[in-house]
Design an enzyme around this catalytic site. Structure first.
Site, PDB file in Angstrom:
ATOM      1  N   GLY A 242       9.707   2.332   1.595  1.00 60.53           N
ATOM      2  CA  GLY A 242       8.254   2.288   1.693  1.00 60.53           C
ATOM      3  C   GLY A 242       7.614   3.110   0.604  1.00 60.53           C
ATOM      4  O   GLY A 242       8.276   3.839  -0.137  1.00 60.53           O
ATOM      5  N   LYS A 243       6.285   2.998   0.526  1.00 60.72           N
ATOM      6  CA  LYS A 243       5.554   3.674  -0.539  1.00 60.72           C
ATOM      7  C   LYS A 243       5.643   5.190  -0.420  1.00 60.72           C
ATOM      8  O   LYS A 243       5.560   5.915  -1.404  1.00 60.72           O
ATOM      9  CB  LYS A 243       4.082   3.237  -0.505  1.00 60.72           C
ATOM     10  CG  LYS A 243       3.883   1.717  -0.560  1.00 60.72           C
ATOM     11  CD  LYS A 243       2.419   1.361  -0.455  1.00 60.72           C
ATOM     12  CE  LYS A 243       2.214  -0.153  -0.387  1.00 60.72           C
ATOM     13  NZ  LYS A 243       2.493  -0.669   0.960  1.00 60.72           N
TER      14      LYS A 243
END
Length: 307
Positions: A242-243
């Site tokens: 994920g970011k």
């Protein structure tokens, strides 16, 4: 009590054709986990001649990264994932969300809540309902939806039967935040109905959100799509790709190898002859051979095993 958003039964029956969507949040660039979700939703639609839409879930301006929307679209194009129609943006749908909140309030299905995170810190789990009958004014308050004391369940195309008791497991949940921003749970059901989405393909991190969405669909008279929740790719430290966890952004020059790797993550078996091919050839093969039944029936996958 008929919702102004209700879709007539006859209209649902006549819809028929597959409409899928990819709905990224523009808080950062696409990464490999995003690619797996986008590819699965794309192939699930294209394999049956369906439409594939893109919707920017830009509900939270403070979290949005400047330039992320354009970068996401450019990356999808570089990887051959072309969409149908115009890109929809939730930031352009506030009037609809506001109307839904007002209708739910008018029908006593929702109420203002002034509880802070500090107030709830000692009450993990379901919201304890402090403000349910308090009669707070709307100003400086979140809006919560009253949930029934019952179970909501569905059959996921990969994960199987999933059931959640809204009263015990979730409690009354927020549909508009105290700062005035609308919540994902409300926006997503309104937008999926508006766009005629028949099939939702997304990550298993949203599996436990689905019963809340089923309840909102019921209240608002909206059709229920089919759902397919993909296993999440987990890094060695236990975090999902994920970011927030240093997941590198997708690079255009890596499109071919990463598409093949994403196909393997989805349980597909790409032909070894596709090594070195460009995205159009890989996607053409993948569309002809797509089989959602091969997607691993698990909530997580170790990302390192796919290298």
């Amino acid at each position: 009590m008929t919702s102004p958003f209700a879709v007539p039964t006859e209209a649902r029956a006549s819809a028929g054709a597959y409409v899928g969507r990819f709905a990224p949040t523009p808080s950062g660039y696409l990464h490999f986990g995003s690619l797996v979700a986008a590819l699965a939703s794309y192939l699930d639609a294209r394999a049956v001649g369906g439409r594939w839409l893109v919707r920017m879930e830009d509900l939270d301006p403070p979290r949005e990264m400047p330039g992320a929307q354009a970068a996401i679209l450019q990356t999808l194009e570089a990887y051959g994932l072309t969409w149908d129609g115009e890109v929809a943006r939730q930031s352009e749908r506030h009037a609809v969300y506001r109307q839904a909140v007002e209708w739910l309030l008018d029908n006593r299905l929702a109420y203002p809540c002034t509880c802070s995170r500090k107030d709830l810190a000692t009450y993990p789990g379901a919201y304890p309902g402090f403000c349910r009958d308090a009669g707070h004014p709307l100003q400086d308050a979140a809006i919560r939806l009253r949930v029934p004391d019952r179970e909501y369940g569905f059959v996921d195309r990969v994960q199987g039967r999933y059931v959640q008791h809204l009263g015990m497991d979730v409690g009354d949940f927020v549909i508009r935040r105290r700062d005035g921003l609308f919540a994902y749970q409300l926006a997503v059901v309104l937008d999926d109905a508006w766009q005629g989405i028949t099939d939702v393909v997304r990550g298993a991190d949203l599996l436990d959100s689905t019963p809340r969405q089923l309840y909102l669909q019921e209240l608002l008279g909206l059709p229920q799509p089919r759902y397919l929740h993909l296993p999440l790719l987990i890094q060695p430290d236990g975090h999902k790709l994920g970011k927030r966890y240093r997941s590198p952004p997708l690079q255009p020059q890596e499109a071919g190898p990463l598409l093949l790797r994403a196909l393997r993550a989805l349980g597909q078996r790409p032909d070894p002859a596709l090594a070195g091919e460009r995205p159009p050839a890989i996607l053409e093969w993948a569309g002809r051979h797509w089989n959602a039944e091969r997607i691993p029936c698990t909530l997580t996958l170790a990302e390192a095993q796919l290298r």
